[in-house]
Design a protein around this motif. Structure first.
Motif, PDB file in Angstrom:
ATOM      1  N   ASN A  71      30.810  52.901  32.372  1.00  0.00           N
ATOM      2  CA  ASN A  71      31.672  53.409  33.435  1.00  0.00           C
ATOM      3  C   ASN A  71      32.245  52.262  34.290  1.00  0.00           C
ATOM      4  O   ASN A  71      31.779  51.141  34.237  1.00  0.00           O
ATOM      5  CB  ASN A  71      30.872  54.376  34.320  1.00  0.00           C
ATOM      6  N   LYS A  72      33.239  52.602  35.067  1.00  0.00           N
ATOM      7  CA  LYS A  72      33.955  51.638  35.923  1.00  0.00           C
ATOM      8  C   LYS A  72      34.647  50.583  35.052  1.00  0.00           C
ATOM      9  O   LYS A  72      34.752  49.412  35.428  1.00  0.00           O
ATOM     10  CB  LYS A  72      33.009  50.993  36.965  1.00  0.00           C
ATOM     11  N   HIS A  73      35.073  51.043  33.889  1.00  0.00           N
ATOM     12  CA  HIS A  73      35.776  50.173  32.950  1.00  0.00           C
ATOM     13  C   HIS A  73      37.049  49.610  33.586  1.00  0.00           C
ATOM     14  O   HIS A  73      37.513  48.535  33.221  1.00  0.00           O
ATOM     15  CB  HIS A  73      36.105  50.992  31.700  1.00  0.00           C
ATOM     16  N   ASP A  74      37.601  50.352  34.538  1.00  0.00           N
ATOM     17  CA  ASP A  74      38.816  49.889  35.230  1.00  0.00           C
ATOM     18  C   ASP A  74      38.574  48.591  35.984  1.00  0.00           C
ATOM     19  O   ASP A  74      39.495  47.834  36.254  1.00  0.00           O
ATOM     20  CB  ASP A  74      39.311  50.967  36.216  1.00  0.00           C
ATOM     21  N   LEU A 109      31.085  38.497  52.839  1.00  0.00           N
ATOM     22  CA  LEU A 109      31.489  39.906  52.720  1.00  0.00           C
ATOM     23  C   LEU A 109      32.880  40.032  52.115  1.00  0.00           C
ATOM     24  O   LEU A 109      33.118  40.905  51.282  1.00  0.00           O
ATOM     25  CB  LEU A 109      31.510  40.554  54.106  1.00  0.00           C
ATOM     26  N   ILE A 110      33.773  39.135  52.525  1.00  0.00           N
ATOM     27  CA  ILE A 110      35.153  39.182  52.024  1.00  0.00           C
ATOM     28  C   ILE A 110      35.163  39.027  50.506  1.00  0.00           C
ATOM     29  O   ILE A 110      35.777  39.813  49.780  1.00  0.00           O
ATOM     30  CB  ILE A 110      36.022  38.087  52.699  1.00  0.00           C
ATOM     31  N   ILE A 111      34.427  38.044  50.019  1.00  0.00           N
ATOM     32  CA  ILE A 111      34.464  37.817  48.567  1.00  0.00           C
ATOM     33  C   ILE A 111      33.828  38.984  47.803  1.00  0.00           C
ATOM     34  O   ILE A 111      34.325  39.421  46.771  1.00  0.00           O
ATOM     35  CB  ILE A 111      33.867  36.460  48.169  1.00  0.00           C
ATOM     36  N   LEU A 112      32.755  39.535  48.372  1.00  0.00           N
ATOM     37  CA  LEU A 112      32.087  40.658  47.686  1.00  0.00           C
ATOM     38  C   LEU A 112      32.962  41.905  47.680  1.00  0.00           C
ATOM     39  O   LEU A 112      33.094  42.589  46.667  1.00  0.00           O
ATOM     40  CB  LEU A 112      30.734  40.960  48.345  1.00  0.00           C
ATOM     41  N   ARG A 113      33.587  42.189  48.825  1.00  0.00           N
ATOM     42  CA  ARG A 113      34.458  43.380  48.898  1.00  0.00           C
ATOM     43  C   ARG A 113      35.640  43.239  47.931  1.00  0.00           C
ATOM     44  O   ARG A 113      36.020  44.184  47.249  1.00  0.00           O
ATOM     45  CB  ARG A 113      34.986  43.569  50.325  1.00  0.00           C
ATOM     46  N   ASP A 114      36.220  42.021  47.884  1.00  0.00           N
ATOM     47  CA  ASP A 114      37.362  41.800  46.987  1.00  0.00           C
ATOM     48  C   ASP A 114      36.950  41.933  45.525  1.00  0.00           C
ATOM     49  O   ASP A 114      37.672  42.503  44.716  1.00  0.00           O
ATOM     50  CB  ASP A 114      37.978  40.412  47.232  1.00  0.00           C
ATOM     51  N   LEU A 115      35.771  41.405  45.221  1.00  0.00           N
ATOM     52  CA  LEU A 115      35.274  41.504  43.842  1.00  0.00           C
ATOM     53  C   LEU A 115      35.110  42.966  43.437  1.00  0.00           C
ATOM     54  O   LEU A 115      35.585  43.400  42.388  1.00  0.00           O
ATOM     55  CB  LEU A 115      33.921  40.784  43.733  1.00  0.00           C
ATOM     56  N   ARG A 116      34.438  43.738  44.307  1.00  0.00           N
ATOM     57  CA  ARG A 116      34.152  45.149  43.986  1.00  0.00           C
ATOM     58  C   ARG A 116      35.411  45.992  43.922  1.00  0.00           C
ATOM     59  O   ARG A 116      35.453  46.996  43.236  1.00  0.00           O
ATOM     60  CB  ARG A 116      33.209  45.740  45.048  1.00  0.00           C
ATOM     61  N   ALA A 117      36.443  45.583  44.647  1.00  0.00           N
ATOM     62  CA  ALA A 117      37.693  46.355  44.640  1.00  0.00           C
ATOM     63  C   ALA A 117      38.640  45.870  43.532  1.00  0.00           C
ATOM     64  O   ALA A 117      39.763  46.352  43.423  1.00  0.00           O
ATOM     65  CB  ALA A 117      38.361  46.256  46.001  1.00  0.00           C
ATOM     66  N   GLY A 118      38.200  44.900  42.748  1.00  0.00           N
ATOM     67  CA  GLY A 118      39.025  44.413  41.637  1.00  0.00           C
ATOM     68  C   GLY A 118      40.200  43.558  42.082  1.00  0.00           C
ATOM     69  O   GLY A 118      41.166  43.394  41.352  1.00  0.00           O
ATOM     70  N   LEU A 156      30.976  54.200  24.793  1.00  0.00           N
ATOM     71  CA  LEU A 156      32.348  54.577  25.112  1.00  0.00           C
ATOM     72  C   LEU A 156      32.696  54.086  26.517  1.00  0.00           C
ATOM     73  O   LEU A 156      32.047  54.482  27.484  1.00  0.00           O
ATOM     74  CB  LEU A 156      32.458  56.115  25.048  1.00  0.00           C
ATOM     75  N   PRO A 157      33.709  53.206  26.635  1.00  0.00           N
ATOM     76  CA  PRO A 157      34.132  52.790  27.983  1.00  0.00           C
ATOM     77  C   PRO A 157      34.898  53.923  28.662  1.00  0.00           C
ATOM     78  O   PRO A 157      35.765  54.527  28.038  1.00  0.00           O
ATOM     79  CB  PRO A 157      35.064  51.595  27.724  1.00  0.00           C
ATOM     80  N   ILE A 158      34.553  54.212  29.898  1.00  0.00           N
ATOM     81  CA  ILE A 158      35.265  55.269  30.635  1.00  0.00           C
ATOM     82  C   ILE A 158      35.531  54.826  32.077  1.00  0.00           C
ATOM     83  O   ILE A 158      34.955  53.847  32.551  1.00  0.00           O
ATOM     84  CB  ILE A 158      34.471  56.602  30.689  1.00  0.00           C
ATOM     85  N   ASP A 159      36.401  55.572  32.725  1.00  0.00           N
ATOM     86  CA  ASP A 159      36.642  55.376  34.147  1.00  0.00           C
ATOM     87  C   ASP A 159      36.509  56.774  34.759  1.00  0.00           C
ATOM     88  O   ASP A 159      37.428  57.575  34.683  1.00  0.00           O
ATOM     89  CB  ASP A 159      38.048  54.772  34.318  1.00  0.00           C
ATOM     90  N   ALA A 160      35.316  57.049  35.271  1.00  0.00           N
ATOM     91  CA  ALA A 160      35.036  58.406  35.753  1.00  0.00           C
ATOM     92  C   ALA A 160      35.893  58.748  36.961  1.00  0.00           C
ATOM     93  O   ALA A 160      36.221  59.913  37.203  1.00  0.00           O
ATOM     94  CB  ALA A 160      33.560  58.556  36.098  1.00  0.00           C
TER      95      ALA A 160
END
Ligand code: G4P
Length: 289
Positions: free
Chosen positions: A58-61, A267-276, A83-87
């Motif tokens: 999941n979170k393939h996006d 925090l900035i780098i982590l938030r940016d990473l998680r948001a793609g 199977l890659p998915i984006d729930a």
């Protein structure tokens, strides 16, 4: 890094799953495509042995498509269809039912041969908190049933959920924790947001992330934060901290005296990473095994 670890939780979750096992035909194991092994519960193989299993990435996006393709091959080598998915958007979610039915095809054929109307396949969804179970269940059921949210470890009510007439779903009974007593696993889980930030040292996670990005996704990091030169010696902590400072300066995370607020920069780098925001990034790859 200190994370509280309660082995009692594991025993309880294990008992709860074992209680339900006889009702289950197929297991759907939901993993985070960015960290498929770190987001795995270490007991799942043992508890669910013998049950047909479909692995969902999941979170393939948010994950690197090439690395995800490597993971699909990795799981195929282990004997599992992945199977890659984006729930969140529902991408590839329609592919789940046919794959589950395929795993149960022999039993369906036997029922038909005996003149019995095949009943709905009963599938158990297992996955660590925050991997996207509620989001997936809502997509599969076509309505909002399970509560979603950024609350790792919040227990939800258990019930069978109908997916049309062909599949009945059960959410993980109890909470299946990842193997976060392993330092590297803990770092990857924290980086992707699977465990609460308060549980860990922010700067430690951010430094881990920067090193990984410099090694594997340097360009995305440079473009996002306008960094001209990346460190060459990643063993030298001062060079890595300089990258964090550049990120903080770029985004105005400055405290009195002109110093960079390293917690804010982290925090900035982590938030940016998680948001793609730096592109699609996988934090674990089979080639590292
Ligand atoms: P859980 O039941 O396994 O604990 O997880 P849950 O569905 O609550 O999902 C945890 C977070 O992951 C949610 O974000 C959810 O939107 C997000 N998520 C689930 N699947 C996907 C996916 O395929 N791609 C992406 N990018 N995100 C996904 P949240 O920020 O906590 O809440 P919200 O943004 O939905 O408000």
């Amino acid at each position: 890094m200190t994370i509280q670890w309660f082995p009692g939780h594991m025993t309880k979750a294990r008992r709860q799953i074992e209680d339900k096992l006889k009702l289950i035909d197929v297991v759907i194991e939901l993993l985070d495509a960015r960290i498929p092994l770190s987001s795995r519960n270490p007991m799942v193989d043992e508890i669910l042995k013998g049950k047909p299993r479909l692995v969902l990435l999941n979170k393939h996006d948010l994950a690197d498509p090439q690395v995800t393709a490597d993971w699909v091959r990795y799981f195929a080598d282990q004997g599992f269809q992945a199977l890659p998915i984006d729930a969140a958007t529902g991408t590839q979610v329609k592919e789940i039912l046919p794959r589950v039915k395929e795993l149960w095809a022999d039993k369906i054929a036997t029922q038909i041969r005996k003149g019995i109307n095949p009943r709905a396949v009963r599938a158990l969804i297992v996955g660590i908190p925050n991997v996207g179970k509620s989001t997936l269940i809502n997509q599969l059921a076509g309505k909002r049933i399970a509560a979603t949210g950024d609350k790792p470890g919040v227990t939800k009510g258990q019930q069978w959920i109908k997916v049309g007439t062909e599949m009945d779903l059960l959410d993980t009974p109890g909470i299946l924790w990842p193997k976060f007593e392993d330092q590297m696993v803990g770092m990857r889980l924290a980086a992707t947001g699977a465990i609460k930030e308060e549980l860990l040292h922010l700067d430690e996670i951010a430094l881990f992330v920067i090193k990984y990005l410099v090694r594997n996704y340097g360009r995305g990091l440079q473009e996002r934060f306008g960094i001209e030169e990346l460190p060459h010696d990643l063993e030298n902590i001062n060079e890595v901290v300089k990258v964090m400072e550049a990120i903080g300066r770029k985004r105005g995370a400055i405290v009195s005296g002109g110093r960079v607020d390293l917690d804010k920069a982290s925090l900035i780098i982590l938030r940016d990473l998680r948001a793609g925001k730096m592109g699609r990034i996988s934090m674990e790859r089979p080639s590292e095994l």
